[in-house]
Design a protein around this motif. Structure first.
Motif, PDB file in Angstrom:
ATOM      1  N   CYS A  63       1.325   1.570  -6.657  1.00 50.66           N
ATOM      2  CA  CYS A  63       1.280   0.652  -5.523  1.00 50.66           C
ATOM      3  C   CYS A  63      -0.007  -0.172  -5.620  1.00 50.66           C
ATOM      4  N   SER A  82       0.843  -1.204   0.000  1.00 45.42           N
ATOM      5  CA  SER A  82       0.000   0.000   0.000  1.00 45.42           C
ATOM      6  C   SER A  82       0.873   1.247   0.000  1.00 45.42           C
ATOM      7  N   ARG A  83       0.417   2.270  -0.673  1.00 43.92           N
ATOM      8  CA  ARG A  83       1.169   3.524  -0.758  1.00 43.92           C
ATOM      9  C   ARG A  83       1.552   4.029   0.635  1.00 43.92           C
ATOM     10  N   ASP A 128      -2.525  -0.750  -3.772  1.00 39.98           N
ATOM     11  CA  ASP A 128      -3.817  -0.174  -3.383  1.00 39.98           C
ATOM     12  C   ASP A 128      -4.326   0.867  -4.377  1.00 39.98           C
TER      13      ASP A 128
END
Length: 111
Positions: free
Chosen positions: A83, A57-58, A85
């Motif tokens: 990323c 996730s970022r 997400d």
């Protein structure tokens, strides 16, 4: 992200898109493999759009200082990368159908 929307702005609906993604650990070898393989494939077959995806996730990318440092050292802005997400694979599959491919790197089995 905005960078990905821009990179896909010239994409054609009949052009194949291949998501290149590393394992869920998203360690250095997984991330660098996704980037290197996507780059190499893009140069081998420019008729397709290859998208490297960092499998984290970022919001958690910042706690991977080794990856952030390596990216910046290589002149790659982490904000320009996708990323996990930020990617809606279900929507991509609905939109692209058979024009979507997934290329797994640094995986020993399908997750």
């Amino acid at each position: 992200s905005k960078a990905h929307a821009q990179s896909l702005s010239n994409w054609s609906r009949n052009q194949d898109v291949v998501v290149v993604i590393g394992n869920e650990a998203s360690d250095m070898d997984s991330t660098s493999s996704a980037l290197a393989v996507a780059w190499w494939l893009q140069h081998q077959d420019p008729t397709k759009c290859y998208i490297p995806v960092i499998n984290v996730s970022r919001k958690f990318l910042g706690i991977r200082p080794d990856i952030v440092w390596a990216l910046k050292d290589a002149g790659i802005c982490p904000e320009h990368l996708c990323c996990i997400d930020e990617l809606n694979l279900k929507l991509l599959k609905q939109t692209l159908g058979s024009h979507l491919g997934i290329f797994l790197v640094d995986h020993n089995k399908l997750a």
